[in-house]
Design a protein around this motif. Structure first.
Motif, short mmCIF file in Angstrom:
data_model
loop_
_atom_site.label_atom_id
_atom_site.label_comp_id
_atom_site.label_asym_id
_atom_site.label_seq_id
_atom_site.Cartn_x
_atom_site.Cartn_y
_atom_site.Cartn_z
N TYR A 156 0.84 -1.19 0.00
CA TYR A 156 0.00 0.00 0.00
C TYR A 156 0.88 1.25 0.00
CZ TYR A 156 -4.28 -2.57 1.25
OH TYR A 156 -5.37 -3.41 1.26
N GLN A 207 0.58 5.31 1.33
CA GLN A 207 -0.19 6.23 2.16
C GLN A 207 0.47 7.59 2.13
OE1 GLN A 207 -0.35 5.36 6.39
NE2 GLN A 207 -2.38 6.25 6.56
N GLY A 256 -0.96 11.83 6.12
CA GLY A 256 -2.26 12.16 6.70
C GLY A 256 -3.45 11.62 5.94
N GLN A 257 -3.19 10.78 4.96
CA GLN A 257 -4.30 10.30 4.14
C GLN A 257 -4.52 8.80 4.30
OE1 GLN A 257 -4.40 11.73 0.13
NE2 GLN A 257 -3.52 13.71 0.68
N SER A 258 -5.47 8.29 3.56
CA SER A 258 -5.83 6.88 3.65
C SER A 258 -4.87 6.02 2.83
CB SER A 258 -7.27 6.69 3.18
OG SER A 258 -7.70 5.37 3.45
N LEU A 259 -5.18 4.74 2.76
CA LEU A 259 -4.31 3.79 2.08
C LEU A 259 -4.79 3.52 0.67
CD1 LEU A 259 -3.78 3.34 5.15
CD2 LEU A 259 -3.41 0.94 4.62
N LEU A 296 -4.07 0.84 -2.44
CA LEU A 296 -3.42 -0.43 -2.78
C LEU A 296 -2.61 -0.28 -4.06
CD1 LEU A 296 -3.09 -3.47 -2.14
CD2 LEU A 296 -5.12 -3.87 -3.56
N THR A 343 -0.90 -6.61 -5.37
CA THR A 343 -0.88 -7.86 -4.61
C THR A 343 0.37 -8.62 -5.04
OG1 THR A 343 -3.28 -7.94 -4.59
CG2 THR A 343 -2.12 -9.99 -4.11
N GLU A 396 -2.80 -2.58 -9.26
CA GLU A 396 -4.04 -1.82 -9.31
C GLU A 396 -3.93 -0.72 -10.36
OE1 GLU A 396 -6.83 -2.70 -7.37
OE2 GLU A 396 -5.47 -4.41 -7.13
N LEU A 421 3.52 0.68 2.81
CA LEU A 421 3.17 -0.30 3.84
C LEU A 421 3.00 -1.67 3.23
CD1 LEU A 421 0.55 2.03 5.41
CD2 LEU A 421 2.30 0.94 6.82
N LEU A 443 -6.43 -7.40 7.83
CA LEU A 443 -5.04 -7.28 7.43
C LEU A 443 -4.16 -6.97 8.63
CD1 LEU A 443 -5.40 -5.09 4.22
CD2 LEU A 443 -5.10 -7.57 4.36
N PHE A 449 -0.41 -5.20 9.31
CA PHE A 449 0.48 -4.29 8.61
C PHE A 449 1.86 -4.23 9.25
CE2 PHE A 449 -2.19 -2.02 5.61
CZ PHE A 449 -3.45 -2.31 6.06
N GLY A 450 2.85 -3.98 8.41
CA GLY A 450 4.15 -3.58 8.92
C GLY A 450 4.08 -2.14 9.36
N ASN A 451 5.17 -1.65 9.93
CA ASN A 451 5.19 -0.27 10.43
C ASN A 451 5.43 0.76 9.33
OD1 ASN A 451 4.56 -0.83 13.07
ND2 ASN A 451 6.69 -1.08 13.69
N GLY A 466 1.93 0.95 11.43
CA GLY A 466 0.90 0.57 10.51
C GLY A 466 -0.46 0.53 11.19
N ARG A 526 -8.77 11.84 11.24
CA ARG A 526 -7.65 12.09 12.14
C ARG A 526 -8.19 12.70 13.43
NH1 ARG A 526 -2.59 11.51 12.08
NH2 ARG A 526 -2.54 11.02 9.86
#
Lengths: 114, 110
Positions: free
Chosen positions: A35, A37, A40-43, A45, A48, A58, A92, A103, A105-107, B42, B105
């Protein structure tokens, strides 16, 4: 739940270079995803990562820009190629147990391109 | 592409106050998940709701799935600074990939 190690955690890169991000999972998983990001925003994709075959991208993402490897069921890499400042983002890795399950997630990898 | 719109986009409130975050779509989902993401980490799953009208409670957090399975809400009672973070809803349609919401947020001021 799966433990996901992602590295590097952050990097500052110059325009035109490439960065490879690694994702290691402590157990075998079928589905691995990458993913993006933006701050401050969403994820969103990217793709895969399929074990033993080409990744499924995608809309808006292509293999030449974001080549992905998945050599086995516990590891994947994402390369951000020929970077520009617009690629500055958090990347991510995530894994899914059963289809449709939540899901993990990694950091993330915080990438800054100058 | 299914869109999941979250509102509000930003919310800053005093410790001890209550709040509600909404997640809306025109599409029907088989399940809906809520995640919280803190800086440098994450997203972490909070809850999954599956049945229309379902209500789940996680301490001070109450999650509801709409009757038509097109929307969901997250209500936090007596917010604490530890609730600060980015809240994301995500909808699943069968075995299809998750669709993430636009995010909220939340900042809790001590």
């Amino acid at each position: 739940s799966a433990v996901i190690s992602q590295k590097p955690s952050r990097d500052i890169c110059q325009r035109g270079t490439s960065l490879t991000i690694q994702c290691q999972v402590d157990s075998q998983v079928t589905m691995m995803f990458w993913y993006r990001q933006q701050p401050g925003q969403s994820l969103t994709l990217i793709a895969t990562a399929n074990q033993g075959s080409e990744a499924t991208y995608e809309s808006g993402f292509v293999i030449d820009k974001f080549p992905i490897s998945r050599p086995n069921l516990t590891f994947s890499t994402l390369t951000v190629s020929n970077m520009s400042p617009e690629d500055s983002s958090i990347y991510l890795c995530s894994v899914e147990g059963d289809p449709g399950s939540p899901l993990h997630f990694g950091n993330g990898t915080r990438l800054t391109v100058t | 592409t299914q869109l999941l719109e979250q509102s509000p986009q930003f919310l800053s409130i005093q410790e001890g106050e209550n709040l509600t975050v909404y997640c809306n779509s025109s599409s029907v989902f088989s399940s809906l998940q809520w995640y919280r993401q803190e800086p440098g980490e994450g997203p972490v799953l909070l809850v999954t709701v599956v049945t229309g009208g379902e209500v789940k409670k996680l301490k001070r957090l109450t999650f509801q799935f709409g009757d038509a399975r097109k929307d969901s809400s997250l209500h936090i009672t007596a917010a604490q600074p530890g609730d600060t973070g980015l809240y994301l809803c995500a909808g699943a349609q069968g075995n299809e990939k998750l669709t993430f919401g636009t995010g909220t947020r939340l900042t809790i001021i001590p």
